[in-house]
Design an enzyme around this catalytic site. Structure first.
Site, mmCIF file in Angstrom:
data_model
loop_
_atom_site.group_PDB
_atom_site.id
_atom_site.type_symbol
_atom_site.label_atom_id
_atom_site.label_comp_id
_atom_site.label_asym_id
_atom_site.label_seq_id
_atom_site.Cartn_x
_atom_site.Cartn_y
_atom_site.Cartn_z
ATOM 1 N N PHE A 153 0.889 -1.307 -0.102
ATOM 2 C CA PHE A 153 0.138 -0.059 0.155
ATOM 3 C C PHE A 153 1.039 1.337 0.015
ATOM 4 O O PHE A 153 0.392 2.260 -0.674
ATOM 5 C CB PHE A 153 -0.834 0.017 1.266
ATOM 6 C CG PHE A 153 -2.072 -0.968 1.023
ATOM 7 C CD1 PHE A 153 -2.206 -1.928 0.051
ATOM 8 C CD2 PHE A 153 -3.157 -0.995 1.864
ATOM 9 C CE1 PHE A 153 -3.275 -2.698 0.021
ATOM 10 C CE2 PHE A 153 -4.092 -2.031 2.015
ATOM 11 C CZ PHE A 153 -4.202 -2.684 1.042
ATOM 12 N N TYR A 154 1.837 1.033 0.679
ATOM 13 C CA TYR A 154 2.805 2.344 0.712
ATOM 14 C C TYR A 154 3.613 2.604 -0.713
ATOM 15 O O TYR A 154 3.489 3.627 -1.155
ATOM 16 C CB TYR A 154 3.986 2.118 1.802
ATOM 17 C CG TYR A 154 4.903 3.027 1.937
ATOM 18 C CD1 TYR A 154 4.822 4.369 2.558
ATOM 19 C CD2 TYR A 154 6.498 2.922 1.423
ATOM 20 C CE1 TYR A 154 5.831 5.367 2.520
ATOM 21 C CE2 TYR A 154 7.357 4.000 1.394
ATOM 22 C CZ TYR A 154 7.064 4.979 2.070
ATOM 23 O OH TYR A 154 8.152 6.013 2.283
ATOM 24 N N HIS A 155 3.987 1.351 -1.220
ATOM 25 C CA HIS A 155 4.734 1.574 -2.626
ATOM 26 C C HIS A 155 3.627 1.949 -3.383
ATOM 27 O O HIS A 155 3.941 2.829 -4.206
ATOM 28 C CB HIS A 155 4.987 0.103 -2.878
ATOM 29 C CG HIS A 155 6.312 -0.499 -2.410
ATOM 30 N ND1 HIS A 155 7.244 0.240 -2.473
ATOM 31 C CD2 HIS A 155 6.526 -1.742 -1.886
ATOM 32 C CE1 HIS A 155 8.370 -0.405 -1.672
ATOM 33 N NE2 HIS A 155 7.966 -1.650 -1.274
ATOM 34 N N SER A 157 1.250 4.208 -3.104
ATOM 35 C CA SER A 157 1.071 5.565 -2.824
ATOM 36 C C SER A 157 2.241 6.241 -3.324
ATOM 37 O O SER A 157 2.132 7.430 -3.974
ATOM 38 C CB SER A 157 0.780 5.893 -1.387
ATOM 39 O OG SER A 157 1.946 5.729 -0.417
#
Length: 282
Positions: A153-155, A157
């Site tokens: 999810f971080y990647h 974004s």
């Protein structure tokens, strides 16, 4: 760089309580610049302004409250000074496997790491465009170019913010506005510590691949090789440049991992080139 004492720039930096935002704010203040920083608590705002009265200005703002952003930018432009440099720094990391994480967690990750920065950019751009000058720095990550298991999810974004930054730079280049994506590797910030949101584990099948990564990330928190103060000095150097880059990696780990990714991409593209080309009309 111009003489900061006679011609200070005005920086607008989101998230100046800790990490890169705080390091850059302190470096810019020491350089004689004016810094408007966003914070979410009144006590933090007062503490920030005490760093250098008359040069440090705190604004209470949550970047997910997009309706509040434009009025804050207008207050700064009309009351403090024209924003020369926008730094989108506010953000956080979500650690969790795709199958174990929720859609609400994904939405929250994008609200903070993507939608908030874009809303700030949209509020600042009319002023910069009118002046035909400005520099926008988006703090993305090497994680906007490479990936590791467990922080998808971080990647996602950061990949999104990378793409937006690069395209935006092409849209505003003729207006004299620069856009740079800052891509740090591992730095001693709170990213992997208290700022990290960690999804609950629920599926044993992933234990072997994920648990060692989670443990390693926890153990390395506070011991990363990158120095935020050195990164801040590099960003000041970048801002002073007449021809700043579109992308800037920070840290030897970022250089190594991104180069490895580029090599793997090239090898895969080359191996499948004939298949890729076969889809065109003859």
């Amino acid at each position: 760089m111009s003489d900061a004492k006679s011609d200070p720039k005005t920086f607008f930096i989101t998230g100046v309580s800790t990490g890169f935002g705080r390091a850059l704010a302190e470096a810019a203040l020491a350089d004689g610049q004016k810094v408007v920083g966003t914070l979410r608590k009144e006590a933090d705002r007062a503490e920030f302004e005490a760093l250098k009265p008359g040069f440090a200005f705190g604004k209470l703002l949550d970047v997910t409250d997009t309706a509040a952003i434009a009025p804050v930018i207008a207050e700064v432009e009309n009351g403090i000074g024209a924003i020369d440099v926008l730094v989108n720094n506010a953000g956080y990391g979500h650690e969790g496997l795709v199958e174990e994480s929720t859609i609400d967690e994904l939405r929250r990750q994008f609200e903070v790491n993507v939608f908030g920065p874009v809303a700030v950019i949209q509020a600042v751009l009319p002023y910069m465009r009118k002046r035909r000058a400005g520099h926008i720095l988006n703090i993305t990550s090497m994680g906007g170019l490479i990936t590791l298991p467990g922080i998808s999810f971080y990647h996602g974004s950061k990949f999104a913010l990378e793409g937006i930054s690069e395209s935006l730079g092409k849209e505003v280049k003729s207006f004299g506005i620069h856009v740079t994506a800052i891509e740090p590797g591992g730095f001693r910030t709170d990213w992997a510590g208290r700022s990290m949101v960690r999804a609950e584990r629920s599926i044993p099948d992933y234990d072997e691949i994920f648990e060692p990564l989670r443990q390693r990330r926890l153990e390395r928190s506070g011991k990363q090789p990158g120095d935020p103060k050195k990164a801040a000095q590099v960003m000041l150097q970048l801002i002073a440049s007449e021809n700043p880059p579109t992308h800037l990696l920070l840290g030897r780990d970022a250089i190594s991992l991104v180069r490895e990714k580029l090599g793997l991409l090239k090898s895969e593209f080359d191996a499948w080139e004939q298949v890729s080309a076969s889809t065109d009309f003859d």
